[in-house]
Design a protein around this motif. Structure first.
Motif, mmCIF file in Angstrom:
data_model
loop_
_atom_site.group_PDB
_atom_site.id
_atom_site.type_symbol
_atom_site.label_atom_id
_atom_site.label_comp_id
_atom_site.label_asym_id
_atom_site.label_seq_id
_atom_site.Cartn_x
_atom_site.Cartn_y
_atom_site.Cartn_z
ATOM 1 N N SER A 114 -1.331 11.869 52.501
ATOM 2 C CA SER A 114 -0.497 10.891 52.999
ATOM 3 C C SER A 114 -0.380 9.798 51.754
ATOM 4 N N LEU A 115 -1.477 9.416 51.233
ATOM 5 C CA LEU A 115 -1.457 8.376 50.093
ATOM 6 C C LEU A 115 -0.598 9.138 48.802
ATOM 7 N N ILE A 116 -1.355 10.481 48.515
ATOM 8 C CA ILE A 116 -0.731 10.957 47.442
ATOM 9 C C ILE A 116 0.773 11.105 47.510
ATOM 10 N N ARG A 117 1.361 11.638 48.567
ATOM 11 C CA ARG A 117 2.641 11.959 48.546
ATOM 12 C C ARG A 117 3.440 10.397 48.634
ATOM 13 N N ALA A 118 2.837 9.445 49.168
ATOM 14 C CA ALA A 118 3.365 8.015 49.246
ATOM 15 C C ALA A 118 3.776 7.748 47.663
ATOM 16 N N ARG A 119 2.630 7.848 46.895
ATOM 17 C CA ARG A 119 2.645 7.684 45.392
ATOM 18 C C ARG A 119 3.655 8.570 44.707
ATOM 19 N N HIS A 120 3.831 9.610 45.068
ATOM 20 C CA HIS A 120 4.677 10.747 44.502
ATOM 21 C C HIS A 120 6.061 10.164 44.822
ATOM 22 N N ALA A 121 6.324 9.932 45.977
ATOM 23 C CA ALA A 121 7.667 9.431 46.535
ATOM 24 C C ALA A 121 8.224 8.327 45.540
ATOM 25 N N ILE A 122 7.196 7.430 45.581
ATOM 26 C CA ILE A 122 7.598 6.075 44.943
ATOM 27 C C ILE A 122 7.868 6.441 43.264
ATOM 28 N N VAL A 123 7.036 7.238 42.671
ATOM 29 C CA VAL A 123 7.479 7.777 41.163
ATOM 30 C C VAL A 123 8.595 8.472 41.092
ATOM 31 N N GLU A 124 8.844 9.253 42.203
ATOM 32 C CA GLU A 124 10.322 9.851 42.004
ATOM 33 C C GLU A 124 11.183 8.865 42.147
ATOM 34 N N LEU A 125 11.263 8.054 42.967
ATOM 35 C CA LEU A 125 12.214 6.932 43.323
ATOM 36 C C LEU A 125 12.490 6.097 41.998
ATOM 37 N N PHE A 126 11.505 5.754 41.233
ATOM 38 C CA PHE A 126 11.619 4.874 40.175
ATOM 39 C C PHE A 126 12.026 5.743 39.009
ATOM 40 N N LEU A 127 11.817 7.219 38.983
ATOM 41 C CA LEU A 127 12.217 8.082 37.969
ATOM 42 C C LEU A 127 13.668 8.184 38.033
ATOM 43 N N SER A 128 14.298 8.170 39.318
ATOM 44 C CA SER A 128 15.873 8.249 39.459
ATOM 45 C C SER A 128 16.611 6.920 39.369
ATOM 46 N N GLN A 129 15.818 5.643 39.652
ATOM 47 C CA GLN A 129 16.416 4.398 39.587
ATOM 48 C C GLN A 129 16.048 3.664 38.151
ATOM 49 N N GLN A 130 16.743 4.030 37.050
ATOM 50 C CA GLN A 130 16.156 3.933 35.679
ATOM 51 C C GLN A 130 16.469 2.429 35.361
ATOM 52 N N HIS A 131 17.442 1.772 36.031
ATOM 53 C CA HIS A 131 17.532 0.227 35.680
ATOM 54 C C HIS A 131 16.780 -0.543 36.686
ATOM 55 N N LEU A 132 16.214 -0.034 37.925
ATOM 56 C CA LEU A 132 15.186 -0.984 38.424
ATOM 57 C C LEU A 132 13.842 -0.882 37.668
ATOM 58 N N ARG A 133 13.533 0.647 37.312
ATOM 59 C CA ARG A 133 12.131 0.631 36.570
ATOM 60 C C ARG A 133 12.406 -0.063 35.372
ATOM 61 N N HIS A 134 13.425 0.011 34.674
ATOM 62 C CA HIS A 134 13.463 -1.086 33.370
ATOM 63 C C HIS A 134 13.225 -2.438 33.815
ATOM 64 N N ASP A 135 13.796 -3.112 34.362
ATOM 65 C CA ASP A 135 13.714 -4.414 35.027
ATOM 66 C C ASP A 135 12.493 -4.761 35.357
ATOM 67 N N LEU A 136 11.835 -3.943 36.472
ATOM 68 C CA LEU A 136 10.533 -4.250 36.806
ATOM 69 C C LEU A 136 9.419 -4.208 35.510
ATOM 70 N N ARG A 137 9.519 -3.273 34.863
ATOM 71 C CA ARG A 137 8.526 -3.121 33.797
ATOM 72 C C ARG A 137 8.861 -4.572 32.673
ATOM 73 N N VAL A 138 9.963 -5.025 32.800
ATOM 74 C CA VAL A 138 10.187 -6.128 31.751
ATOM 75 C C VAL A 138 9.594 -7.198 32.431
ATOM 76 N N ILE A 139 9.650 -7.481 33.428
ATOM 77 C CA ILE A 139 9.074 -8.698 34.343
ATOM 78 C C ILE A 139 7.665 -8.650 34.416
ATOM 79 N N LEU A 140 7.037 -7.470 34.418
ATOM 80 C CA LEU A 140 5.610 -7.274 34.445
ATOM 81 C C LEU A 140 5.149 -7.584 33.037
ATOM 82 N N ARG A 141 5.766 -7.165 31.903
ATOM 83 C CA ARG A 141 5.320 -7.183 30.803
ATOM 84 C C ARG A 141 5.238 -8.696 30.280
#
Length: 908
Positions: free
Chosen positions: A341-368
């Protein structure tokens, strides 16, 4: 590996000693009559045996007696001397701002203990106008007790590990003092202990006095692992039972380890001891286990040859933007999850961020730009070592959490990936109130100005060290001064700007605001007084504060005739050819009152700063929880970024016994080939009931080892939560990965390469389960052919029929296929073993080509002669080898001793 003695403040002198130690004892215990500083040094050297003592003397840290030559040699500084008690005493020292630079050399590079003795100003009982110094050791620095040193590697933990033993089991407790990461585990046998130490990879190991000593000429298995980690070993004689009540979830042997660790830390951190009264976090038992051999062979953290992070799995896959995220990534890769269940949850979030490129970029900028390394920052604050910049980092972190929460909730939807992300987001807790208080209270512009001045001061100090004499008395700070310079220091900044520099804004506290308003009023009076004096005397007249004179009126000598109205109230203080200074009662009154207010303001700012720090510490649990959630978010975002850049795919993970990979790749090898403008050859692998073993034959350099390693790495990545380098992958849970690849001899322990291989193989046969994945390469080499073949067959048969684990078994012994009953359907042992091979193709002109493609079948040619030719062996040697090989093929039953000598002339 260095062995460090216990250095408790009440520890007796070391029992064992060298001639140098004897000379040291003689010099320290010589006749009385030493001055106070020398007495302090001698007492501390007795109290902290085995430590390099650095004593603060004004602007320097200094070493004396027999330790001074050692210090000078280790850090490459000049050795000096001074006269004490009618003796010439060696001494060496360096400026205080170079402490971290030399701590790195002493502690990290040489594995030494360093006792730091600070000086504290105390009013003298005889004369309150004088200043005496109270010096005491506040901390003993060791490789595992670093707190906030800038040379700490931000990408890895700096663990100190304690090991206890009871009735055949072992308790481990480890702590990163710089981040407060604290965990325990109970190991039931020697091998599990070794593997856990290799995974934790501590910088320092604490053991009980007398534990793990050599027995019957053999030392304990843990010593090899400690050496491979490069850790130092420290010993303690007891524990601290006051902590045990805070660890109800730990076993008795784990609590013994916690007790040892706490007792040791008290002798090291002393005044900086963290609050350890917390529940120890047991290590997660529901994870994939990677033994010490596998971590090295698969190069999870560093490469085998160069021992470098570059080229390792961690560096290849890492796309994190925070230091905490980088450390967490290493944890996930060294102990992947076993929770579907934990592995699948991580994979699901990774897949979401892979498809949501702008969201991924914005979050990485904020964290950086806003996350910082908040766990280490919080630890500095909690240990009272933090400064105002750390408070600002907490402020920025709190704002980062709010921005992340707002961004995620703004775009939040329902569905695959979004639901799992929402579960993660809901765990965040806003601390916007603390963020606002810090923002309103701290004036960041003042900090920037002070930092600029501090850098300029350090630069001027370094410049001054280039020449000049060391001056100062026994109990006063010593400093380097130029041979020529001004007699007094002039404050260049105006005494009445628009406002006084406030670290804490006056609006933050009413008392601070009142004092500031009064100070501002006095500054106006001073400005009015100066303007009045300029009207009567001249524009060049200024009001100043000079060291050694105080508050004076500064008058250039160009103003020869001074008004009587001024001279009636002024008293001449100092006169040169170019200037005169006068005392003026009104300016003295104003200036002294301003000084008192400035001291009061500084005191109130300090009190308010402590109040803010206490508020931050009160929010520590929430801050740490938010920090760990941001680390998880950073790793998952990094997985998505890596998936996009490296063409990774989402694997299917379940509890089946299947392991199927189509188009698998080895990321490290692939990236290396791309640098050479070469392409990587993909390969497939499929395990299913009852087929659990693949026997892989093929030539040297045919890609067998790479094929084995990439299969194991793909399983590790999948269960860590990452996408994998393949066209498609289906991974049934793997509980352990075992690797028998790339052994080398261990001459220190009188173990040949073959012996090391047999020991590793023995562990696999005893520990592998039906859920394990085993990759074995060339088992049986290193001895004569018949014995090696026999061992390889027995090992393969045991893995297939008893352990029943998924196994990739690469070998040059093609005879194994026949011994197993290789048939036309490419299987044996009732379908439990399948046969695969790699090939070598001969091109026109005699050149050879390695296909690196794994296909069904058995390859009965090693092609070793072609490899020898590629290695540029002398042609006559290769020709002799070919002639001998043909002879052996014609006389397969002949023994090697019966091969006749063949001269060069027979085949030329």
């Amino acid at each position: 590996m260095a062995y460090l003695p216990e250095a408790a403040p009440d520890a007796p002198p070391a029992k064992r000693g060298s001639k140098a130690q004897a000379r040291h004892a003689a010099s320290v215990d010589a006749s009385e009559g030493w001055p106070p500083l020398a007495q302090c040094v001698r007492e501390n050297m007795r109290a902290f045996p085995g430590c390099m003592l650095l004593t603060r003397v004004g602007g320097f840290y200094e070493s004396y007696f027999d330790q001074a030559p050692t210090l000078a040699s280790k850090i490459s500084i000049k050795l000096a001397a001074r006269r004490w008690n009618n003796q010439t005493v060696p001494m060496a020292g360096f400026p205080i701002h170079q402490l971290e630079k030399y701590l790195k050399v002493l502690v990290q590079d040489h594995g030494m203990l360093v006792a730091i003795c600070e000086e504290f100003q105390q009013p003298s009982a005889a004369d309150n106008s004088n200043v005496a110094f109270d010096r005491r050791v506040t901390r003993v620095v060791s490789p595992g007790t670093l707190i906030d040193e800038r040379f700490l590697d931000p990408f890895t933990h700096n663990y100190i590990l304690a090991i206890s033993r009871s009735a055949g089991s072992y308790g481990l407790a480890w702590l990163d003092v710089s981040t407060a990461d604290f965990a325990t585990v109970n190991c039931q046998d020697d091998k599990s202990l070794r593997d856990e130490v290799a995974r934790v990879r501590p910088r320092e190991v604490v053991i009980q006095e007398g534990s793990f000593d050599i027995v019957d000429g053999e030392r304990h298995i843990v010593w090899d692992t400690i050496e491979n980690c490069g850790a130092v070993v420290s010993r303690v004689s007891g524990g601290d039972d006051t902590l045990l009540q805070g660890s109800p979830n730990a076993s008795r042997v784990e609590r013994d380890a916690i007790s040892m660790l706490t007792a040791y830390l008290r002798t090291r951190l002393m005044e900086h001891m963290p609050d350890m009264r917390v529940d120890a976090r047991p290590a997660d038992s529901h994870v994939m286990r990677l033994d010490a051999h596998t971590l090295g062979a698969l190069e999870v953290r560093e490469t085998m040859r160069e021992r470098s992070a570059r080229g390792s799995l961690t560096s290849t896959i890492r796309r994190t933007v925070t230091h905490g995220g980088a450390r967490l990534l290493q944890e996930w890769l060294t102990q992947p999850s076993m929770s579907v269940s934990l592995i699948r949850a991580r994979h699901a979030i990774v897949e979401l961020f892979l498809s949501q490129q702008h969201l991924r970029h914005d979050l990485r900028v904020i964290l950086r730009h806003g996350a910082g390394d908040v766990l280490r920052t919080m630890q500095r604050i909690a240990l009272r070592r933090g400064d105002i910049q750390d408070m600002l980092e907490i402020r920025d972190f709190a704002g980062t959490v709010d921005r992340v929460m707002a961004l995620l909730r703004q775009d939040m939807k329902s569905g695959p990936g979004w639901d799992e992300l929402a579960d993660l987001t809901d765990k965040f807790q806003s601390i916007s109130g603390l963020c606002e208080r810090l923002s309103e209270a701290i004036d960041e512009r003042v900090i920037e100005k002070r930092l600029q001045r501090q850098e300029a001061l350090l630069q001027s100090a370094d410049d001054a060290l280039a020449g000049g004499a060391l001056v100062g008395s026994e109990e006063t700070p010593r400093k380097r001064v130029p041979k020529k310079g001004p007699a007094s220091l002039v404050i260049e900044e105006p005494l009445w700007g628009d406002d006084i520099e406030h670290l804490i804004r006056p609006s933050a506290a009413s008392t601070l605001k009142t004092s500031t308003n009064e100070h501002t009023k006095l500054r106006r009076e001073a400005r009015q007084l100066e303007n009045a004096l300029r009207s009567s005397i001249g524009d060049a007249v200024t009001l100043r504060f000079l060291l050694g004179q105080g508050h004076v009126v500064h008058v250039p000598s160009t103003h020869k005739e001074l008004p009587e109205s001024f001279l009636e109230h002024a008293t001449l203080s100092y006169k040169t050819k170019t200037t005169r200074t006068f005392y003026l009662a009104e300016w003295t009154r104003i200036g002294q009152r301003m000084q008192k207010l400035e001291a009061s303001i500084a005191k109130k700012e300090g009190e308010y700063l402590r109040l803010l720090r206490d508020q931050v510490i009160a929010h520590a649990p929430v801050i740490r929880r938010n920090a760990r959630l941001l680390e998880q978010l950073d790793v998952l975002l990094g997985f998505a970024q890596a998936a996009e850049e490296l063409r990774l795919v989402r694997p299917v993970v379940d509890e089946s016994a299947c392991l199927e990979i189509r188009g698998g790749r080895h990321l490290g090898v692939e990236l290396g080939l791309l640098e050479q403008h070469r392409m990587f050859t993909k390969n497939d692998v499929k395990f299913s009931e009852p087929e659990r073993m693949h026997l892989v034959t093929g030539p040297n350099m045919g890609g067998k080892s790479t094929f084995l390693r990439q299969t194991a790495i793909i399983a590790i990545l999948a269960q860590a939560g990452s996408f994998v380098p393949a066209d498609a992958a289906h991974i049934g849970l793997v509980d352990r990965v075992f690797s028998r690849v790339g052994a080398k001899d261990d001459l220190f322990h009188s173990r040949s390469t073959f012996m090391v291989e047999m020991m590793e193989t023995s562990e696999i046969l005893r520990r592998a389960t039906s859920r394990s994945l085993v990759i074995a390469d060339e088992i049986g080499r290193g001895t004569n052919t018949s014995v090696g073949l026999s061992i390889a067959y027995a090992t393969l048969h045991t893995l297939a029929c008893k352990n029943k684990c998924r196994t990739l078994f690469a070998t040059h012994y093609h005879e194994l296929a026949d011994m197993l009953g290789y048939s036309s359907d490419n299987t044996a042992l009732d379908g439990a073993v399948a046969f695969y091979c790699t090939t070598l193709e001969t091109l026109p002109g005699g050149h050879v080509h390695y296909a690196h493609q794994v296909r069904p079948g058995v390859n009965r040619e090693s092609h070793g002669l072609q490899v020898a030719q590629l290695a540029d062996m002398p042609p006559e040697t290769v020709a002799l080898a070919e002639h001998t090989h043909k002879w052996l093929l014609r006389h397969e039953s002949a023994r090697l001793s019966q091969v006749p000598f063949i001269s060069h002339t027979e085949y030329q």
